[in-house]
Design a protein around this motif. Sequence first.
Motif, PDB file in Angstrom:
ATOM      1  N   HIS A 112      38.644  38.186  49.165  1.00  0.00           N
ATOM      2  CA  HIS A 112      38.694  39.166  48.487  1.00  0.00           C
ATOM      3  C   HIS A 112      38.332  39.009  47.079  1.00  0.00           C
ATOM      4  O   HIS A 112      38.328  38.021  46.292  1.00  0.00           O
ATOM      5  N   SER A 113      38.416  40.448  46.180  1.00  0.00           N
ATOM      6  CA  SER A 113      38.309  40.212  45.000  1.00  0.00           C
ATOM      7  C   SER A 113      39.659  40.071  43.845  1.00  0.00           C
ATOM      8  O   SER A 113      39.865  39.735  44.820  1.00  0.00           O
ATOM      9  N   GLN A 114      38.739  39.618  43.113  1.00  0.00           N
ATOM     10  CA  GLN A 114      39.799  39.071  42.060  1.00  0.00           C
ATOM     11  C   GLN A 114      39.562  39.511  40.892  1.00  0.00           C
ATOM     12  O   GLN A 114      38.506  39.788  40.210  1.00  0.00           O
ATOM     13  N   LEU A 115      40.566  39.762  39.732  1.00  0.00           N
ATOM     14  CA  LEU A 115      40.636  40.321  38.471  1.00  0.00           C
ATOM     15  C   LEU A 115      41.178  38.958  37.442  1.00  0.00           C
ATOM     16  O   LEU A 115      42.289  38.827  38.199  1.00  0.00           O
ATOM     17  N   VAL A 116      40.576  38.672  36.578  1.00  0.00           N
ATOM     18  CA  VAL A 116      40.797  37.044  36.393  1.00  0.00           C
ATOM     19  C   VAL A 116      40.053  37.871  34.740  1.00  0.00           C
ATOM     20  O   VAL A 116      40.118  39.193  34.349  1.00  0.00           O
ATOM     21  N   ASP A 117      40.785  37.050  33.871  1.00  0.00           N
ATOM     22  CA  ASP A 117      41.783  37.477  32.358  1.00  0.00           C
ATOM     23  C   ASP A 117      39.918  36.713  32.178  1.00  0.00           C
ATOM     24  O   ASP A 117      39.439  35.754  31.846  1.00  0.00           O
ATOM     25  N   ARG A 118      38.653  37.672  31.103  1.00  0.00           N
ATOM     26  CA  ARG A 118      37.504  37.692  30.870  1.00  0.00           C
ATOM     27  C   ARG A 118      37.831  36.550  30.018  1.00  0.00           C
ATOM     28  O   ARG A 118      36.374  35.931  30.613  1.00  0.00           O
ATOM     29  N   ARG A 119      38.398  36.816  29.191  1.00  0.00           N
ATOM     30  CA  ARG A 119      38.049  35.343  28.427  1.00  0.00           C
ATOM     31  C   ARG A 119      38.231  33.915  28.683  1.00  0.00           C
ATOM     32  O   ARG A 119      37.533  33.112  28.819  1.00  0.00           O
ATOM     33  N   GLN A 120      39.568  33.803  29.144  1.00  0.00           N
ATOM     34  CA  GLN A 120      39.577  32.121  30.162  1.00  0.00           C
ATOM     35  C   GLN A 120      39.113  32.027  31.674  1.00  0.00           C
ATOM     36  O   GLN A 120      39.509  30.605  32.294  1.00  0.00           O
ATOM     37  N   GLY A 121      39.332  33.700  32.351  1.00  0.00           N
ATOM     38  CA  GLY A 121      39.249  33.163  34.298  1.00  0.00           C
ATOM     39  C   GLY A 121      39.667  33.292  34.294  1.00  0.00           C
ATOM     40  O   GLY A 121      39.473  32.677  35.867  1.00  0.00           O
ATOM     41  N   HIS A 122      41.038  33.211  34.101  1.00  0.00           N
ATOM     42  CA  HIS A 122      42.348  32.888  35.036  1.00  0.00           C
ATOM     43  C   HIS A 122      42.328  33.676  35.642  1.00  0.00           C
ATOM     44  O   HIS A 122      42.429  35.043  35.245  1.00  0.00           O
ATOM     45  N   ASP A 123      43.171  33.541  36.737  1.00  0.00           N
ATOM     46  CA  ASP A 123      44.257  34.604  37.328  1.00  0.00           C
ATOM     47  C   ASP A 123      45.313  35.434  36.425  1.00  0.00           C
ATOM     48  O   ASP A 123      45.593  34.320  35.054  1.00  0.00           O
ATOM     49  N   LEU A 124      44.860  36.540  36.752  1.00  0.00           N
ATOM     50  CA  LEU A 124      46.553  37.531  36.188  1.00  0.00           C
ATOM     51  C   LEU A 124      47.999  36.545  36.493  1.00  0.00           C
ATOM     52  O   LEU A 124      47.369  36.367  37.672  1.00  0.00           O
ATOM     53  N   ARG A 125      49.197  36.854  35.493  1.00  0.00           N
ATOM     54  CA  ARG A 125      50.329  36.515  35.965  1.00  0.00           C
ATOM     55  C   ARG A 125      51.157  37.583  36.739  1.00  0.00           C
ATOM     56  O   ARG A 125      50.494  38.785  36.690  1.00  0.00           O
ATOM     57  N   ALA A 126      51.499  37.726  37.568  1.00  0.00           N
ATOM     58  CA  ALA A 126      51.928  38.262  38.423  1.00  0.00           C
ATOM     59  C   ALA A 126      52.554  39.906  37.851  1.00  0.00           C
ATOM     60  O   ALA A 126      53.883  39.355  36.456  1.00  0.00           O
ATOM     61  N   LEU A 127      52.772  41.097  37.790  1.00  0.00           N
ATOM     62  CA  LEU A 127      53.129  41.786  36.890  1.00  0.00           C
ATOM     63  C   LEU A 127      55.505  41.944  37.561  1.00  0.00           C
ATOM     64  O   LEU A 127      55.251  41.716  38.394  1.00  0.00           O
ATOM     65  N   GLU A 128      55.910  42.062  36.581  1.00  0.00           N
ATOM     66  CA  GLU A 128      57.629  42.504  36.249  1.00  0.00           C
ATOM     67  C   GLU A 128      57.472  42.802  35.381  1.00  0.00           C
ATOM     68  O   GLU A 128      57.436  43.497  34.850  1.00  0.00           O
TER      69      GLU A 128
END
Length: 152
Positions: A112-128
């Motif tokens: 599936h498509s992924q939203l990642v941190d533009r600067r580091q390319g990592h996945d985002l932490r789950a919102l809480e």
Amino acid sequence: MVTRTRFDDSDCPVARSVDAIGDWWSLLIVRDAFDGSRRFGEFQRSLGVAKNILTARLRALVAGGVLESVPASDGSAYREYVLTPKGKALFPVIVALRQWGEEHFFAAGEPHSQLVDRRQGHDLRALEVRAADGRRLDPDDTVVRYVSETSA
């Protein structure tokens, strides 16, 4: 024709928010605006929505202050749609819907498509959801204080 129920004078913030957004097409338009779509044709190609529906949703989002219609950045006669500060404030909503969808509507390992941190390319932490003191909150940790309870 069925008359749409309005919630713009409701004392519930969720109802007013849903009223302002309108429907799922509008949320997908906002998603595409975050992804860089700016022109009518870009939204239309991405969504595959009928032009009359897209026109109505764009007008409503502009009227509601979520998008702004501006002259095209390339100087052409076209108009572009850009997120206003009110529209940009929907970012956590879009991220929450994305993360909820990833968790509940895709099998393990399903692409599936992924939203990642533009600067580091990592996945985002789950919102809480957090309390003012930083504690993580679940639905059982909250209660709605209704207007009649606060105005008495």
